[in-house]
Design a protein around this motif. Structure first.
Motif, mmCIF file in Angstrom:
data_model
loop_
_atom_site.group_PDB
_atom_site.id
_atom_site.type_symbol
_atom_site.label_atom_id
_atom_site.label_comp_id
_atom_site.label_asym_id
_atom_site.label_seq_id
_atom_site.Cartn_x
_atom_site.Cartn_y
_atom_site.Cartn_z
ATOM 1 N N LYS A 232 0.838 -1.196 0.000
ATOM 2 C CA LYS A 232 0.000 0.000 0.000
ATOM 3 C C LYS A 232 0.875 1.250 0.000
ATOM 4 N N THR A 233 0.300 2.348 -0.474
ATOM 5 C CA THR A 233 0.928 3.654 -0.329
ATOM 6 C C THR A 233 -0.090 4.605 0.287
ATOM 7 N N PHE A 234 0.315 5.261 1.381
ATOM 8 C CA PHE A 234 -0.547 6.217 2.073
ATOM 9 C C PHE A 234 -0.071 7.641 1.790
ATOM 10 N N ASP A 235 -1.001 8.555 1.669
ATOM 11 C CA ASP A 235 -0.683 9.982 1.585
ATOM 12 C C ASP A 235 -1.041 10.588 2.933
ATOM 13 N N VAL A 236 -0.006 10.844 3.740
ATOM 14 C CA VAL A 236 -0.212 11.379 5.080
ATOM 15 C C VAL A 236 0.358 12.793 5.125
ATOM 16 N N ILE A 241 3.869 7.497 1.818
ATOM 17 C CA ILE A 241 4.510 6.470 2.652
ATOM 18 C C ILE A 241 4.115 5.092 2.132
ATOM 19 N N GLY A 242 5.103 4.343 1.664
ATOM 20 C CA GLY A 242 4.855 2.982 1.215
ATOM 21 C C GLY A 242 4.832 2.020 2.385
ATOM 22 N N TYR A 243 4.029 0.978 2.251
ATOM 23 C CA TYR A 243 3.951 -0.070 3.281
ATOM 24 C C TYR A 243 3.950 -1.421 2.590
ATOM 25 N N LEU A 244 4.869 -2.278 3.017
ATOM 26 C CA LEU A 244 4.935 -3.638 2.486
ATOM 27 C C LEU A 244 5.006 -4.614 3.636
ATOM 28 N N MET A 245 4.017 -5.500 3.722
ATOM 29 C CA MET A 245 4.113 -6.606 4.673
ATOM 30 C C MET A 245 4.598 -7.824 3.903
ATOM 31 N N TYR A 246 5.779 -8.300 4.312
ATOM 32 C CA TYR A 246 6.471 -9.383 3.617
ATOM 33 C C TYR A 246 6.726 -10.480 4.638
ATOM 34 N N LEU A 453 -4.127 2.365 8.731
ATOM 35 C CA LEU A 453 -3.385 3.444 9.376
ATOM 36 C C LEU A 453 -3.492 3.432 10.897
ATOM 37 N N ASP A 454 -4.544 2.805 11.429
ATOM 38 C CA ASP A 454 -4.679 2.776 12.887
ATOM 39 C C ASP A 454 -4.138 1.488 13.511
ATOM 40 N N GLU A 455 -3.519 0.630 12.725
ATOM 41 C CA GLU A 455 -2.851 -0.540 13.314
ATOM 42 C C GLU A 455 -1.664 -0.015 14.112
ATOM 43 N N PRO A 456 -1.529 -0.374 15.396
ATOM 44 C CA PRO A 456 -0.595 0.327 16.286
ATOM 45 C C PRO A 456 0.854 0.412 15.816
ATOM 46 N N LEU A 457 1.469 -0.694 15.385
ATOM 47 C CA LEU A 457 2.874 -0.613 15.000
ATOM 48 C C LEU A 457 3.066 0.262 13.768
ATOM 49 N N LEU A 458 2.183 0.111 12.792
ATOM 50 C CA LEU A 458 2.259 0.958 11.598
ATOM 51 C C LEU A 458 1.993 2.414 11.957
ATOM 52 N N ALA A 459 1.001 2.649 12.809
ATOM 53 C CA ALA A 459 0.683 4.017 13.224
ATOM 54 C C ALA A 459 1.865 4.669 13.932
ATOM 55 N N ARG A 460 2.585 3.875 14.751
ATOM 56 C CA ARG A 460 3.742 4.431 15.465
ATOM 57 C C ARG A 460 4.867 4.780 14.487
ATOM 58 N N ALA A 461 5.080 3.947 13.481
ATOM 59 C CA ALA A 461 6.107 4.248 12.481
ATOM 60 C C ALA A 461 5.746 5.503 11.705
ATOM 61 N N ILE A 462 4.490 5.625 11.304
ATOM 62 C CA ILE A 462 4.054 6.794 10.540
ATOM 63 C C ILE A 462 4.154 8.055 11.395
ATOM 64 N N GLN A 463 3.852 7.937 12.674
ATOM 65 C CA GLN A 463 4.022 9.076 13.577
ATOM 66 C C GLN A 463 5.473 9.535 13.587
ATOM 67 N N GLU A 464 6.395 8.573 13.592
ATOM 68 C CA GLU A 464 7.817 8.918 13.602
ATOM 69 C C GLU A 464 8.233 9.557 12.281
ATOM 70 N N ILE A 465 7.673 9.067 11.178
ATOM 71 C CA ILE A 465 8.008 9.607 9.863
ATOM 72 C C ILE A 465 7.531 11.047 9.728
ATOM 73 N N THR A 466 6.315 11.308 10.114
ATOM 74 C CA THR A 466 5.697 12.614 9.886
ATOM 75 C C THR A 466 5.985 13.625 10.995
ATOM 76 N N GLY A 467 6.356 13.111 12.183
ATOM 77 C CA GLY A 467 6.576 14.002 13.307
ATOM 78 C C GLY A 467 5.302 14.581 13.859
#
Length: 508
Positions: A232-236, A241-246, A453-467
């Protein structure tokens, strides 16, 4: 940036790891009873009049040549036995193959070497295709009893579970009417029963209790999971922000992985979150390709190098041990790379081997920020070995074309650790795992939906990316502290698959 490795665990857990790749053109030959170039006398073999010692003889000689810690195990020294009679007495004193392998031959720090009584079963399982119902789960122990419970991590598409009323976050406490315990879960969940019925449960105020529901699942023969699970790619706030679950480094899906990065690139992703939380590893070459998709395709930059025991290491030229970033896949398709200067990686204790290799291999080049919990610490690779001492160039190394040459009286196989991967600056000491920069456990009461976007680990990473300021409450009420998972009972488990060819000169 320098990674932080936590101290090695003291508990020795014997796991299985797999190195494939056709070791072609080897000149490796085992010495017989004559002296080698250093004047060391090695036994030719046990007394032919003694009891059948084929299994022990095979294990010992294979370990003496290939084992990573051969130099640290006194009994594996080239001069450990002066005569065939002395060697025979030693083998006869160790009649149980498992005890001989684990308690006599293995180095004390070895947590992952393994063996099998049937090499055919082992090698078939290592094909990566298995019997599976499509429910991936973790198992957690209750604090006050031997009872355990399971929680669903994810459901594999196009599986039996995908057609049933079960999803991520669901809890189960029994199988076929029997309460799960530490003593019975292996038989109930991973035994010969192709179909089983789960006793489902709810979590209420931190307590788990049956809810009266049941779910019946059936394992499908020959099932194979596509590890490229979510792209997925999110526009935040204007940041793509790209997201890949592998979920596994399976080289049969390298093209699909490259296509996923093609999608992220087309979407304009300038940041990336890689989700390795349930990825136990697999192909080293797939890790090289993935790292190239993240960082770049400069084939003059070193990704990793292998390190073997002193005997094998001396037989290689340095270039034989080096793996560089890639410009194309194995099929010749140009790599879709994002050319990033940083990447966010979601990790748990189920993150292992090739997943950790990506973290370590990229670390000298870009900023790798971990979100989650400490990884497993699986940094060695292994070889499958069978009783085939006369294989030209690679004695004891299994290859399907030589099954007729394997001793018909000895079906045992061993899976010893034979090497370690280090990054371009020589670091490989992460046997205790990589600790995260941002620690956050999964919460059984709020696992969230993967890829949202509200999944906790992903949300925490995005918070760190965007500040951005805290929009989420990251308080963990009930940590998902799994002591094992369904993937640890799959064919590949947490294996490191080194899929490359080697060519060695003759060594004695």
């Amino acid at each position: 940036m320098a990674r932080t490795a936590v101290p090695p665990k003291k508990t020795i857990v014997k796991k299985m790891n797999y190195l494939t790749g056709f070791l072609l053109g080897f000149g490796l030959l085992l010495s017989g009873c004559n002296k080698d170039d250093d004047g060391v006398t090695k036994p030719d073999g046990p007394d032919p009049n003694a009891a059948n010692l084929d299994v022990q003889d095979f294990m010992y000689k294979a370990m003496n040549l290939w084992y990573f810690w051969q130099g640290e195990v006194d009994i594996l020294a080239d001069d450990a036995f002066a005569t065939d009679a002395e060697y025979t007495d030693f083998l006869e004193a160790n009649p149980n193959p498992e005890t001989f392998y684990f308690d006599v031959l293995l180095f004390s720090d070895d947590r992952f070497s393994f063996l099998s009584e049937d090499y055919k079963e082992l090698t078939q399982n290592l094909s990566g295709i298995s019997q599976n119902n499509g429910m991936e789960f973790g198992l957690v122990a209750f604090s006050n009893s031997d009872d355990i419970f399971g929680y669903v991590r994810y459901i594999i598409p196009n599986s039996d579970a995908s057609t049933k009323n079960i999803e991520r976050g669901d809890i189960f406490i029994g199988v076929d009417g029997v309460t799960l315990t530490r003593n019975n879960y292996t038989e109930l969940l991973f035994g010969d029963n192709a179909t089983y019925t789960l006793t489902m449960a709810n979590i209420t105020d931190g307590q788990i209790s049956a809810n009266g529901e049941e779910v019946t699942l059936t394992k499908e023969e020959g099932f194979q999971e596509n590890p490229v699970f979510i792209t997925k790619t999110f526009d935040v706030s204007g940041t793509k922000i790209g997201y890949l679950m592998y979920n596994g480094f399976t080289n049969e899906f390298d093209e699909q992985l490259n296509e996923a990065f093609g999608q992220l690139k087309a979407d304009g992703a300038t940041e990336l979150v890689i989700d390795f939380r349930y990825n136990g590893g697999g192909s080293v070459n797939s890790s090289r390709l993935l790292s190239s998709m993240i960082y770049g395709t400069n084939t003059n930059e070193l990704y990793i190098r292998q390190r073997w025991n002193d005997k094998i290491q001396a037989a290689f030229s340095p270039s034989d041990l080096e793996d560089y970033f890639a410009a194309t896949t194995g099929s010749g398709t140009p790599i879709n790379t994002l050319n990033l200067s940083r990447v966010y990686v979601l990790t748990t204790s189920s993150t292992a081997s090739a997943s950790e290799l990506v973290i370590n291999g990229l670390d000298p080049y870009i900023n790798v920020i971990q979100v989650g919990t400490t990884t497993r610490g699986k940094n060695e690779f292994s070889l499958t070995m069978v009783d085939d001492p006369n294989r030209q160039g690679a004695p004891y190394i299994y290859t399907p074309s030589r099954e007729n040459n394997i001793n018909p009286d000895n079906s045992w196989a061993i899976q010893p650790l034979v090497g370690r991967n280090e990054n371009s600056v020589g670091f490989s000491d992460y046997t205790g795992g990589f600790a995260p920069e941002i620690e956050l456990q999964e919460d059984l009461e709020n696992l969230g939906v993967l890829g949202e976007l509200d999944e906790p680990l992903l949300a925490r990473a995005i918070q760190e990316i965007t500040g951005a300021g805290a929009k989420f409450d990251f308080t963990v009420e009930m940590p998902a502290e799994a002591f094992t998972s369904s993937k640890m009972f799959s064919p590949l488990k947490d294996n490191m698959v080194l899929d490359k060819d080697f060519y060695l000169p003759e060594i004695q």
